[in-house]
Motif scaffolding. Structure first.
Motif, PDB file in Angstrom:
ATOM      1  N   ASN A 444       5.244 -21.981  25.757  1.00 59.82           N
ATOM      2  CA  ASN A 444       3.709 -21.891  25.856  1.00 59.82           C
ATOM      3  C   ASN A 444       3.067 -21.339  24.413  1.00 59.82           C
ATOM      4  O   ASN A 444       3.660 -20.873  23.161  1.00 59.82           O
ATOM      5  N   LEU A 446       2.114 -18.278  23.915  1.00 64.84           N
ATOM      6  CA  LEU A 446       2.298 -17.118  23.633  1.00 64.84           C
ATOM      7  C   LEU A 446       3.819 -16.810  23.214  1.00 64.84           C
ATOM      8  O   LEU A 446       4.214 -15.938  22.661  1.00 64.84           O
ATOM      9  N   ALA A 498      -7.320 -10.050  26.400  1.00 67.49           N
ATOM     10  CA  ALA A 498      -7.241 -11.351  27.017  1.00 67.49           C
ATOM     11  C   ALA A 498      -5.590 -11.907  26.807  1.00 67.49           C
ATOM     12  O   ALA A 498      -5.204 -12.293  27.825  1.00 67.49           O
ATOM     13  N   ARG A 499      -5.152 -11.797  25.837  1.00 69.10           N
ATOM     14  CA  ARG A 499      -3.721 -11.834  25.439  1.00 69.10           C
ATOM     15  C   ARG A 499      -2.612 -11.305  26.249  1.00 69.10           C
ATOM     16  O   ARG A 499      -1.897 -11.945  26.928  1.00 69.10           O
ATOM     17  N   ARG A 502      -2.550 -12.789  30.216  1.00 68.74           N
ATOM     18  CA  ARG A 502      -1.956 -13.705  30.153  1.00 68.74           C
ATOM     19  C   ARG A 502      -0.211 -13.488  30.291  1.00 68.74           C
ATOM     20  O   ARG A 502       0.648 -14.077  30.921  1.00 68.74           O
ATOM     21  N   GLU A 505       0.759 -11.656  33.615  1.00 68.61           N
ATOM     22  CA  GLU A 505       0.718 -12.620  34.540  1.00 68.61           C
ATOM     23  C   GLU A 505       2.203 -13.330  34.506  1.00 68.61           C
ATOM     24  O   GLU A 505       2.649 -13.521  35.637  1.00 68.61           O
ATOM     25  N   MET A 506       2.418 -13.591  33.160  1.00 69.55           N
ATOM     26  CA  MET A 506       3.796 -14.467  33.256  1.00 69.55           C
ATOM     27  C   MET A 506       4.945 -13.374  33.832  1.00 69.55           C
ATOM     28  O   MET A 506       5.966 -13.726  34.032  1.00 69.55           O
ATOM     29  N   TYR A 538      -3.923  -3.446  35.834  1.00 67.86           N
ATOM     30  CA  TYR A 538      -3.924  -5.070  35.750  1.00 67.86           C
ATOM     31  C   TYR A 538      -4.404  -5.440  37.069  1.00 67.86           C
ATOM     32  O   TYR A 538      -5.085  -6.508  37.157  1.00 67.86           O
ATOM     33  N   CYS A 542      -7.773  -7.575  37.393  1.00 67.58           N
ATOM     34  CA  CYS A 542      -7.437  -9.253  37.536  1.00 67.58           C
ATOM     35  C   CYS A 542      -7.368  -9.595  38.874  1.00 67.58           C
ATOM     36  O   CYS A 542      -6.884 -10.657  39.418  1.00 67.58           O
ATOM     37  N   GLY A 723     -10.822 -14.743  31.437  1.00 75.76           N
ATOM     38  CA  GLY A 723     -10.697 -15.540  32.522  1.00 75.76           C
ATOM     39  C   GLY A 723     -11.150 -14.658  33.881  1.00 75.76           C
ATOM     40  O   GLY A 723     -10.595 -15.288  35.131  1.00 75.76           O
TER      41      GLY A 723
END
Length: 896
Positions: A444, A446, A498-499, A502, A505-506, A538, A542, A723
């Motif tokens: 992906n 990242l 922001a990075r 993500r 989340e992964m 987080y 989020c 997001g």
């Protein structure tokens, strides 16, 4: 000379005809229009053929702007009229059954559709031997009376592959296409709805339970929901009927090793691939020819084996010498596609004859009496492939099984390496396992992530336990992801947010797995507390409220020893903040107070500063401004003394909110601007979003519209980068309101459209009525009364369902304006007086755009009537009830 009749709205007799004309008029292809309205593009063809019609809400909120009809009321009215007529015709005459494919031999290659948002796994090789299964499953899903299909079969039989293929083939039958949800890593039935919500992008908000938000989103979708690997959480099947009932335009295709046994389920059993008959029976190769006969080459299991081998050795061919051996291999692997594919990967090191000898020597594939289960057969197949690996490959395969949802190379090196296999060799071993189809790589924007096939992961976990290494590797996994969680927190509380959102989340599956392991191991609890303390930020920011509260509650229950107190103090205030976001203020208050008390005892100024801020926010929500001010002032003092810039920016902004409420506007502005300077200086995206949004709200409250717009427009890209759809939606709603006050009605309408889409995407029904109403006002200004009324009635329905009186009264104002525009002055003024009477006796007020519209509307209505008529209406309005009038409007809308 003949004249050509001008094209008018009445020139078109069907919705599809008119839509096509309007689309071509604005020079949009079907695909371009579909992209703008959020539909699968192949669905547009069906709409233009009058096979389907979009729902009215979607038509008004998305199609009208995309077709540039905002200020063309005649075309809008005709489109709306034909949509209603088409909907009725479709209900009576058409169904999905009318659209089932007529082909008796479907292609096995995937169709060329844009399925990037569907999450469907992509396969680069043809689907072999499943033509009849594709036809049968497609026809079953196409039936009007079938809403739920369970695709059943043993592990390795190809359920996922077939489900993904059929979903891609049927994509054009659903406006929103297919959506694939993998339950492989979901181990608890309570995590089922969050998994579905995650795939849909639905967030858990404080406004409603997740189930309600999920139903709200699905209610507006027409899609095929493909849920893979349901057997892991079979008890969660009880959720499916309610999903189907709340969303009449979705169908669900489930893959499972067993039936769900719920109402409405249709079972479809997938058998292994057809096999060649044993040589001792009917199948014999003619000795007089040099190649197998054509019938043998068409057997699907043989085809699959041959295709996969030729992908590795292009020159490989089936000959009279190896054909019987290949047939025997396929039979002993029971025609299971996964088993055959795994066997084929060994062709580099083994001839077909050697493969068969390995099967015969190591495993008892042909059982005496009853056959082993398919699951056992597949396990033995994997073991056979495993036994052919080198020792380093076996070790890494076993150790990779501790990861959930894959891992990065850094994580694999950290956890899987040891003196026998150094870090520098891990990538090489992974590549070799990828060559053998036992590991897959996913790239992906990242990072590159490495995954085991799930069946292989289960096998590797068993081998790891048998080797006595499971606890050691799980401990390594726990230690690595403890450090990773703390690294994530430092960025989420600092820069690059922001990075890192993500990235976090992964890794969510790995973090949760590590936490759950720590909770079962007293010796490892300290690591679990560190992960929980770090991840709680987080979970809070989020919207992972349910996960956060559940895990933090367990950790707080166990983390009671003196060495646990620092982590405990952080978890307490963040758990309190999550409860506050869920409007559980009593619980939130107590948790934050405990955190403050503990932080003071520990002398931890950073934790104390943050806990004071969150308790200050809770007191502000409870209108205890005096207590909030004391708490926030203390936090400010600590932040300045200890150089805590991110906490300082938030504390300044929150104190600004208190100052605004207590009338100290100038100081509120000063606080907010100082906070903004700090956030800009450290590139704090959350701080920027928070402070800019507050500055917009502040200037809106004091009537400085242009300044408010400036700050809201600056805030918008910050929330989008994070997001944060909820903040994005509220920011756009504010902008829509402010544009409306400046009489920039087109801009107001466009902002409202985007706001509505953001709220709809996360299932937030509470906020949706307002942008619908603002879109209605914009449509009124350009004379598009048909569109306006439809939007406003939808807004009224939402406000009525939520029992939100100001919203209901505002909608009656807007409907009254529509009536006045159509010459119904008496009805319009009746509505105006009804609203006025209720406002006079209630301690409520309308929002600014509604107040401005109401005052203009009331004055205009008076001018339309003589004094006697006006007086009669005033008296009549006193006998009416708001609830009765609303019920009448909603009933009339349904009938029309």
């Amino acid at each position: 000379m003949h004249s050509v009749a001008a094209i008018s709205p009445q020139s078109f007799g069907t919705f599809g005809e008119l839509l096509r004309y309007l689309r071509e008029r604005v020079e949009l292809s079907q695909k371009e229009l579909a992209l703008q309205v959020g539909y699968h593009y192949s669905y547009m063809c069906r709409i233009e053929k009058n096979q389907r019609t979009p729902d009215l809400q979607t038509l008004m909120t998305r199609f009208i702007p995309a077709l540039s009809l905002d200020d063309e009321p005649q075309w809008t009215a005709r489109l709306l009229e034909l949509a209603g007529r088409s909907k009725g015709d479709f209900t009576q005459k058409a169904s999905l059954a009318d659209l089932k494919p007529t082909s008796t031999s479907p292609p096995t290659a995937l169709p060329i559709f844009d399925l990037s948002a569907s999450r469907l796994p992509v396969f680069l090789t043809p689907l072999l031997g499943r033509d009849q299964d594709v036809i049968g499953l497609t026809n079953l899903l196409s039936r009007h009376d079938v809403r739920l299909v369970t695709l059943m079969g043993p592990p390795g039989v190809g359920k996922t592959r077939l489900a993904a293929h059929v979903a891609a083939q049927m994509a054009g039958m659903f406006a929103n296409g297919p959506l694939f949800v993998d339950l492989t890593t979901v181990v608890d039935k309570h995590d089922f709805l969050p998994a579905i919500a995650g795939a849909l992008g639905v967030l858990e908000t404080s406004d409603a339970p997740l189930a309600k938000n999920l139903n709200a989103v699905l209610r507006h979708r027409n899609l095929l929901l493909v849920i893979d690997n349901f057997e892991h959480i079979i008890d969660a099947a009880s959720h499916l009927p309610s999903l189907l009932m709340s969303a009449p335009d979705i169908k669900i295709l489930v893959t499972s090793r067993e039936a769900l046994h719920i109402s409405g389920e249709h079972e479809f059993t997938l058998s292994p691939l057809p096999l060649p008959q044993p040589a001792s029976e009917k199948f014999q190769l003619p000795h007089e020819i040099d190649a197998p006969n054509e019938m043998f080459l068409r057997i699907p299991s043989v085809q699959l084996f041959t295709q996969r081998v030729q992908a590795i050795q292009p020159t490989f061919e089936i000959t009279a010498d190896n054909a019987l051996t290949i047939a025997e291999i396929c039979r002993k692997l029971d025609g299971l596609p996964l088993a055959i594919e795994l066997a084929a990967t060994c062709i580099k090191s083994l001839t077909p004859q050697a493969m068969l000898q390995q099967l015969d020597r190591r495993l008892d594939w042909l059982t005496r009496g009853s056959r082993d289960s398919m699951k056992q057969t597949l396990r033995e197949t994997i073991e056979w492939s495993y036994n052919l690996l080198t020792e380093p490959e076996r070790v890494i395969l076993q150790r990779m099984s501790v990861f959930v949802d894959g891992c990065t190379l850094r994580a694999a090196e950290s956890i899987c390496a040891d003196p026998s296999i150094p870090r520098a060799e891990i990538l090489d071993v992974l590549v070799r396992l990828m060559d053998k189809s036992l590991v897959k790589a996913e790239t992906n924007a990242l990072q590159v992530r490495y995954h085991l096939l799930e069946t292989v992961r289960e096998f590797g976990r068993e081998k790891l336990a048998q080797a006595g290494e499971l606890d050691e590797l799980l401990t390594r996994h726990l230690m690595h992801f403890t450090e990773y969680a703390e690294d994530s927190e430092s960025h989420l509380d600092g820069t690059g947010q922001a990075r890192w959102i993500r990235i976090t989340e992964m890794e969510h599956g790995n973090f949760n797995a590590a936490l759950n392991y720590a909770l079962t191991q007293p010796k490892s609890l300290a690591y679990g507390l560190r992960i929980g303390a770090a991840l709680s930020l987080y979970w809070l920011e989020c919207n992972h409220y349910r996960d956060g509260i559940a895990l933090l509650s367990k950790l707080l229950e166990q983390g009671v020893l003196p060495e646990h107190q620092a982590a405990r103090a952080r978890m307490l205030y963040r758990c309190g903040a999550i409860h506050a976001r869920m409007s559980s203020y009593d619980t939130a208050y107590k948790l934050c107070e405990q955190s403050i008390e503990l932080a003071r005892a520990l002398g931890n100024q950073r934790i104390l500063a943050s806990a004071l801020v969150y308790l200050g926010e809770i007191c502000t929500a409870l209108n205890d401004f005096k207590r909030a001010s004391i708490l926030l002032e203390e936090s400010l003092s600590i932040c300045r003394a200890n150089h805590l810039p991110t906490q300082l920016a938030i504390a300044l902004t929150d104190l600004g909110k208190v100052l605004l409420e207590t009338g100290e506007t100038a100081q509120a502005i000063s606080n907010a601007k100082e906070a903004l300077t700090i956030a800009e200086g450290i590139n704090d995206t959350w701080g920027l979003s928070h402070t800019l949004h507050f500055l917009g709200s502040l200037h809106r409250k004091i009537g400085e519209i242009d300044t408010a717009i400036y700050y809201f427009e600056r805030s918008l890209p910050q929330s989008r980068e994070l997001g944060d759809r909820l903040t994005e939606g509220t920011t756009l709603a504010n902008l829509s309101s402010l544009y409306n006050l400046k009489e920039a009605y087109s801009a107001a309408g466009h902002a409202a459209e985007k706001s509505f889409v953001a709220f709809q995407a996360i299932g937030d029904e509470m906020h949706q009525p307002f942008p619908l109403r603002l879109m209605g006002y914009s449509a009124i200004q350009v004379g598009n009364i048909a569109r306006a009324r439809t939007l406003i009635v939808e807004s009224l329905r939402g406000s009525y369902e939520q029992d939100h009186l100001p919203g209901q009264l505002s909608c009656l104002v807007a409907i009254g304006i529509c009536e006045l525009a159509q010459g119904n002055a008496e009805k319009a003024v009746t509505y105006a007086m009804l609203v006025k009477n209720r406002l006079d006796v209630e301690s409520i007020s309308l929002l600014e755009p509604d107040t401005v519209a109401f005052n203009k509307f009331l004055a205009a209505g008076k001018r339309e009537l003589d004094a006697k008529s006006y007086k009669q209406i005033v008296e009549k309005s006193k006998t009416l009830h708001v609830g009765d009038v609303i019920a009448s409007e909603l009933t009339a809308a349904i009938k029309s």
